[in-house]
Design a protein around this motif. Structure first.
Motif, mmCIF file in Angstrom:
data_model
loop_
_atom_site.group_PDB
_atom_site.id
_atom_site.type_symbol
_atom_site.label_atom_id
_atom_site.label_comp_id
_atom_site.label_asym_id
_atom_site.label_seq_id
_atom_site.Cartn_x
_atom_site.Cartn_y
_atom_site.Cartn_z
ATOM 1 N N ARG A 53 20.169 -23.119 12.611
ATOM 2 C CA ARG A 53 20.737 -21.893 12.057
ATOM 3 C C ARG A 53 21.624 -22.183 10.851
ATOM 4 O O ARG A 53 21.617 -21.439 9.878
ATOM 5 N N TYR A 54 22.381 -23.277 10.908
ATOM 6 C CA TYR A 54 23.252 -23.653 9.793
ATOM 7 C C TYR A 54 22.440 -23.936 8.538
ATOM 8 O O TYR A 54 22.715 -23.400 7.470
ATOM 9 N N TRP A 55 21.425 -24.786 8.664
ATOM 10 C CA TRP A 55 20.627 -25.133 7.487
ATOM 11 C C TRP A 55 19.768 -23.964 7.013
ATOM 12 O O TRP A 55 19.516 -23.826 5.814
ATOM 13 N N GLY A 56 19.353 -23.108 7.921
ATOM 14 C CA GLY A 56 18.650 -21.892 7.506
ATOM 15 C C GLY A 56 19.543 -20.988 6.676
ATOM 16 O O GLY A 56 19.121 -20.433 5.657
ATOM 17 N N THR A 60 18.921 -20.275 2.651
ATOM 18 C CA THR A 60 18.795 -18.876 2.230
ATOM 19 C C THR A 60 19.887 -18.500 1.220
ATOM 20 O O THR A 60 19.607 -17.905 0.178
ATOM 21 N N GLY A 61 21.121 -18.870 1.532
ATOM 22 C CA GLY A 61 22.236 -18.479 0.681
ATOM 23 C C GLY A 61 22.225 -19.136 -0.681
ATOM 24 O O GLY A 61 22.535 -18.511 -1.693
ATOM 25 N N PHE A 62 21.879 -20.415 -0.732
ATOM 26 C CA PHE A 62 21.878 -21.115 -2.016
ATOM 27 C C PHE A 62 20.532 -21.025 -2.728
ATOM 28 O O PHE A 62 20.469 -21.164 -3.947
#
Length: 77
Positions: A53-56, A60-62
């Motif tokens: 979830r963190y890397w997703g 997505t954000g960057f």
């Protein structure tokens, strides 16, 4: 010369006289929360799929601004 020495002595004596103290947080208040590691973040990093979830979220954000810029650049008018 004499005034600077006098000013320095007065400044150090004022700082030495100040009483710096803190009080314990009252944990019974609704505005104080528990302290310690991982208590000041709004998510739980100890869950099973936190890594995915963190890397997703990071991808997505960057990645979204770059993907949007590329789409805007290459779209037909």
């Amino acid at each position: 010369m004499l005034s600077s020495v006098l000013r320095t002595r007065m400044a150090t004596s004022l700082v030495a006289r100040r009483g710096f103290s803190t009080t314990r947080p009252q944990l019974s208040s609704p505005y104080h929360y528990k302290e310690g590691p991982r208590s000041n973040i709004p998510f739980n990093p100890l869950t099973k799929f936190f890594f995915l979830r963190y890397w997703g979220f990071m991808v997505t954000g960057f990645g979204a601004p770059f993907a949007i810029a590329a789409w805007q650049t290459y779209k037909t008018r």
